[in-house]
Design a protein around this motif. Structure first.
Motif, PDB file in Angstrom:
ATOM      1  N   ALA A   1       0.748  -1.134   0.095  1.00 47.12           N
ATOM      2  CA  ALA A   1       0.037   0.036  -0.062  1.00 47.12           C
ATOM      3  C   ALA A   1       0.933   1.109   0.058  1.00 47.12           C
ATOM      4  N   ALA A   2       0.361   2.354  -0.546  1.00 43.43           N
ATOM      5  CA  ALA A   2       1.125   3.519  -0.620  1.00 43.43           C
ATOM      6  C   ALA A   2       1.242   3.913   0.741  1.00 43.43           C
ATOM      7  N   GLN A   3       2.556   4.543   1.187  1.00 45.37           N
ATOM      8  CA  GLN A   3       2.926   4.967   2.635  1.00 45.37           C
ATOM      9  C   GLN A   3       3.246   6.619   2.445  1.00 45.37           C
ATOM     10  N   TYR A   4       3.122   7.215   3.311  1.00 45.68           N
ATOM     11  CA  TYR A   4       3.322   8.685   3.387  1.00 45.68           C
ATOM     12  C   TYR A   4       5.057   9.018   3.546  1.00 45.68           C
ATOM     13  N   ILE A   5       5.230   9.871   2.629  1.00 48.72           N
ATOM     14  CA  ILE A   5       6.795  10.615   2.745  1.00 48.72           C
ATOM     15  C   ILE A   5       6.564  12.065   2.360  1.00 48.72           C
ATOM     16  N   SER A   6       7.739  12.705   2.511  1.00 46.54           N
ATOM     17  CA  SER A   6       7.725  14.036   2.333  1.00 46.54           C
ATOM     18  C   SER A   6       9.352  14.464   1.616  1.00 46.54           C
ATOM     19  N   GLY A   7       9.200  15.224   0.531  1.00 44.33           N
ATOM     20  CA  GLY A   7      10.414  15.560   0.007  1.00 44.33           C
ATOM     21  C   GLY A   7      10.506  17.270   0.186  1.00 44.33           C
ATOM     22  N   TYR A   8      11.363  17.840  -0.234  1.00 42.50           N
ATOM     23  CA  TYR A   8      11.656  19.146  -0.539  1.00 42.50           C
ATOM     24  C   TYR A   8      12.515  19.672  -1.486  1.00 42.50           C
ATOM     25  N   TYR A   9      12.295  21.055  -1.741  1.00 40.60           N
ATOM     26  CA  TYR A   9      13.203  21.666  -2.728  1.00 40.60           C
ATOM     27  C   TYR A   9      13.612  22.989  -2.252  1.00 40.60           C
ATOM     28  N   THR A  10      14.553  23.959  -2.704  1.00 44.94           N
ATOM     29  CA  THR A  10      14.886  25.041  -2.244  1.00 44.94           C
ATOM     30  C   THR A  10      14.983  25.987  -3.592  1.00 44.94           C
ATOM     31  N   ASN A  11      15.094  27.036  -3.341  1.00 47.70           N
ATOM     32  CA  ASN A  11      15.277  28.222  -4.520  1.00 47.70           C
ATOM     33  C   ASN A  11      16.482  28.840  -4.444  1.00 47.70           C
ATOM     34  N   ASN A  12      17.561  28.444  -3.617  1.00 51.11           N
ATOM     35  CA  ASN A  12      18.896  28.906  -3.436  1.00 51.11           C
ATOM     36  C   ASN A  12      19.929  28.055  -3.936  1.00 51.11           C
ATOM     37  N   SER A  13      19.649  27.469  -5.086  1.00 53.95           N
ATOM     38  CA  SER A  13      20.951  26.796  -5.675  1.00 53.95           C
ATOM     39  C   SER A  13      21.753  27.483  -6.318  1.00 53.95           C
ATOM     40  N   VAL A  14      23.106  27.356  -6.469  1.00 52.32           N
ATOM     41  CA  VAL A  14      24.055  28.092  -7.065  1.00 52.32           C
ATOM     42  C   VAL A  14      23.480  27.812  -8.564  1.00 52.32           C
ATOM     43  N   PRO A  15      23.622  28.671  -9.538  1.00 51.02           N
ATOM     44  CA  PRO A  15      23.541  28.557 -10.960  1.00 51.02           C
ATOM     45  C   PRO A  15      24.059  27.589 -11.656  1.00 51.02           C
ATOM     46  N   GLY A  16      23.741  26.782 -12.318  1.00 55.67           N
ATOM     47  CA  GLY A  16      24.322  25.592 -13.001  1.00 55.67           C
ATOM     48  C   GLY A  16      23.825  24.245 -12.319  1.00 55.67           C
ATOM     49  N   LEU A  17      23.507  24.293 -11.062  1.00 56.98           N
ATOM     50  CA  LEU A  17      22.956  23.143 -10.329  1.00 56.98           C
ATOM     51  C   LEU A  17      21.631  22.431 -10.971  1.00 56.98           C
ATOM     52  N   PRO A  18      21.366  21.166 -11.073  1.00 57.01           N
ATOM     53  CA  PRO A  18      20.213  20.676 -11.390  1.00 57.01           C
ATOM     54  C   PRO A  18      18.922  21.027 -10.325  1.00 57.01           C
ATOM     55  N   THR A  19      17.881  20.969 -10.796  1.00 59.10           N
ATOM     56  CA  THR A  19      16.514  21.240 -10.070  1.00 59.10           C
ATOM     57  C   THR A  19      16.065  20.061  -9.177  1.00 59.10           C
ATOM     58  N   ASN A  20      16.923  20.072  -7.940  1.00 59.25           N
ATOM     59  CA  ASN A  20      16.852  18.891  -7.232  1.00 59.25           C
ATOM     60  C   ASN A  20      15.492  18.929  -6.126  1.00 59.25           C
ATOM     61  N   LEU A  21      15.015  17.735  -6.003  1.00 62.03           N
ATOM     62  CA  LEU A  21      13.880  17.475  -5.132  1.00 62.03           C
ATOM     63  C   LEU A  21      14.661  16.316  -3.989  1.00 62.03           C
ATOM     64  N   LEU A  22      14.688  16.921  -3.101  1.00 67.18           N
ATOM     65  CA  LEU A  22      15.490  16.001  -1.930  1.00 67.18           C
ATOM     66  C   LEU A  22      14.583  15.031  -0.926  1.00 67.18           C
ATOM     67  N   LEU A  23      15.292  14.055  -0.698  1.00 67.72           N
ATOM     68  CA  LEU A  23      14.385  12.953   0.154  1.00 67.72           C
ATOM     69  C   LEU A  23      15.484  12.710   1.533  1.00 67.72           C
ATOM     70  N   GLU A  24      15.100  12.831   2.623  1.00 67.76           N
ATOM     71  CA  GLU A  24      16.059  12.542   3.694  1.00 67.76           C
ATOM     72  C   GLU A  24      15.221  11.548   4.467  1.00 67.76           C
ATOM     73  N   TYR A  25      15.795  10.830   5.567  1.00 67.21           N
ATOM     74  CA  TYR A  25      15.369  10.138   6.614  1.00 67.21           C
ATOM     75  C   TYR A  25      14.358  10.581   7.488  1.00 67.21           C
ATOM     76  N   SER A  26      14.458  11.889   7.516  1.00 61.11           N
ATOM     77  CA  SER A  26      13.222  12.688   8.159  1.00 61.11           C
ATOM     78  C   SER A  26      11.983  12.687   7.484  1.00 61.11           C
ATOM     79  N   GLY A  27      12.150  12.423   6.092  1.00 64.91           N
ATOM     80  CA  GLY A  27      10.874  12.693   5.415  1.00 64.91           C
ATOM     81  C   GLY A  27       9.678  11.680   5.661  1.00 64.91           C
TER      82      GLY A  27
END
Length: 531
Positions: free
Chosen positions: A41-67
């Motif tokens: 069954a589908a379980q809840y998780i949560s990721g996040y992104y930011t708008n403070n990346s240095v130009p040239g970096l990918p558009t990341n969506l990050l998941l950590e253990y706390s998610g």
């Protein structure tokens, strides 16, 4: 608000790139073993992104253990993305599951949130995602595939121009925007979608999306969002669903809108926002029927722009001993899930087992106990490995027989540690005094016999279960009395040419959760006193 008859250019959006730290996979492994079990069954998780990346970096969506936690704990100035994770039990299920159905079901959630107003009250719902994964916990291989659903309008999304706000606004306007953004973030942490209202004197104010109806009457109304993209001409993925929301909710009063793609990062100690994008004259699509789900896209692509799943192998980064322990535990937990739900694996692993005899029975019982997750095993024997032993006794090899033969208990323990380094095994070189066998009349022999009795008794006292695995009946007499005297479980096993015998000695026992010791029941203590 931008208007005009200039030629429109098609908007192209930068998709999310998933980034998962090792802690996420370790937490997923723990939850799979202890909570999810065989559920798909589908379980809840949560990721996040930011708008403070240095130009040239990918558009990341990050998941950590706390998610996995509710509410999730994310870094400051991060924008949460609610998601779900489906952990499949086999690689075949992962390969053959209905990907289109998963995409449409996740897209349907966003579509419903837009139409019933939930996404206006909680704009993070526009960034829903789904993570499909198969966790091979024996090898620590994780196969996974993200879907970041984006709804398709009937017509392409277009804009008149794309500029950086630094090329359009003066320093006063930029400072005012930065101040207004900080104030909005302080009052509404984690919200990355907003409305920007610019006054004639260049002052900026930010409002929640739920205030749109009021803000629409102003002349300088803009949609705004915190843009994870770092590309000079392309906004990030979250804008797609924001424009669909605007079309569904405000198209009767709004058909063209300016959009602020707010980017905010620090370089050389200076905070910069002038590289944020201003999309002028974005044409909103026509309002669509709420009864029909629009087309949906969103399966993550790899570096070659192909929609294929990814795989990460963490075994190389793990301590081999820890990896072995996890694999052993996994087999037992699978057994508990499928066959023995009441099996207490913690009690098994913490049980201290004393094996008297390290021959054919001792070697096989030791291997069996390790297979069941027992970590504490002590072997007692006073003989050495002979050339006839290795073919029958599984913990010995030919090399253990050379130079007179290794001490059996010691050789068995060394072999156990090679098989499974996580075992806490000890070897004791001692004999067991037997009735009818003379110990001699000299003081040294008598002293040795007493020492052997003390050794055996101390071992019985400090262990929870005693296995009698010796060759003779006489050698079982003393340990049987000691286990009875100290209320320990005693397992008696013997082999013959054509048969075998296993017997459990001792009182009926109750489990003491504090000291993990087995105590006789009150009526048995009374019976023992009377006798």
């Amino acid at each position: 608000m931008a208007t005009g008859g200039a030629e429109q250019q098609m908007l192209q959006f930068v998709p999310f790139v998933s980034r998962l730290d090792a802690g996420f996979w370790h937490e997923l492994s723990r939850r799979k073993l202890e909570k999810y079990h065989l559920s798909e069954a589908a379980q809840y998780i949560s990721g996040y992104y930011t708008n403070n990346s240095v130009p040239g970096l990918p558009t990341n969506l990050l998941l950590e253990y706390s998610g996995f936690e509710k509410p999730p704990v994310h870094p400051p100035y991060a924008f949460p993305c609610p998601g779900s994770i489906i952990v499949l039990n086999t690689i075949e299920s992962f390969k053959t599951c209905d990907k289109r159905k998963i995409l449409e079901e996740t897209g349907r959630q966003i579509w419903d949130d837009i139409n019933d107003g939930s996404a206006v009250d909680d704009p993070s719902l526009l960034s829903r995602f789904m993570l499909l994964t198969f966790a091979d916990l024996k090898k620590y291989n994780f196969h996974y595939w993200f879907v970041f659903p984006a709804l398709f309008p009937n017509d392409p999304l277009t804009t008149l121009s794309i500029k950086t706000i630094g090329s359009v606004w003066n320093d006063q306007q930029l400072q005012s925007l930065q101040k207004a953004y900080d104030s909005f973030r302080s009052a509404h942490p984690g919200i990355g979608f907003f409305i920007v209202v610019m006054t004639d004197d260049g002052t900026a104010a930010l409002h929640e999306l739920r205030e749109a109806e009021t803000c629409l009457s102003t002349e300088k109304f803009m949609l705004g969002f915190c843009d994870p993209s770092t590309m000079e001409t392309n906004p990030g993925w979250p804008l797609r669903n924001l424009l669909i929301l605007a079309a569904q909710k405000w198209s009767d009063r709004l058909n063209v809108v300016d959009v602020l793609c707010y980017r905010d990062y620090t370089r050389d100690g200076r905070r910069l926002v002038s590289h944020s994008l201003l999309l002028e004259g974005v044409k909103l699509p026509d309002k669509m029927s709420t009864d029909v789900l629009p087309k949906v896209t969103g399966w993550e692509k790899n570096d070659k722009n192909k929609s294929v799943p990814k795989m990460v192998n963490l075994s190389s980064s793990m301590d081999p001993v820890r990896l072995a322990e996890s694999s052993v535990d996994l087999n037992l937990k699978l057994m508990r899930w499928r066959l023995i739900p009441s099996l207490d694996l913690e009690a098994v692993s913490s049980t201290k087992c004393l094996l008297l005899g390290a021959g054919t029975l001792g070697c096989n019982v030791a291997r069996c106990l390790m297979g069941w997750g027992v970590r504490h095993i002590t072997l007692l024997d006073n003989s050495t490995v002979s050339y006839s032993n290795p073919v029958r006794q599984s913990l010995f090899t030919f090399h253990d027989c050379s130079s007179g033969g290794k001490h059996k208990a010691k050789a068995a323990v060394e072999s156990m540690r090679l098989i499974f380094p996580g075992v806490k095994a000890e070897a004791v070189d001692s004999s067991i005094p037997m009735p009818g066998h003379s110990v001699g009349t000299n003081a040294e022999a008598i002293q040795k016999a007493r020492k052997d009795v003390e050794t055996v008794e101390k071992l019985v006292q400090t262990h929870d279960v005693v296995f009698l695995l010796m060759d003779t009946r006489e050698s079982r007499w003393l340990p049987t009395l000691l286990t009875s005297a100290h209320s320990k479980i005693c397992i008696n096993a013997a082999l013959g040419f054509d048969t075998y015998m296993v017997m459990r000695h001792g009182f009926r026992c109750v489990y003491c959760p504090i000291h993990y010791s087995f105590q006789p029941l009150p009526e048995e203590i009374s019976q023992r006193s009377e006798s």
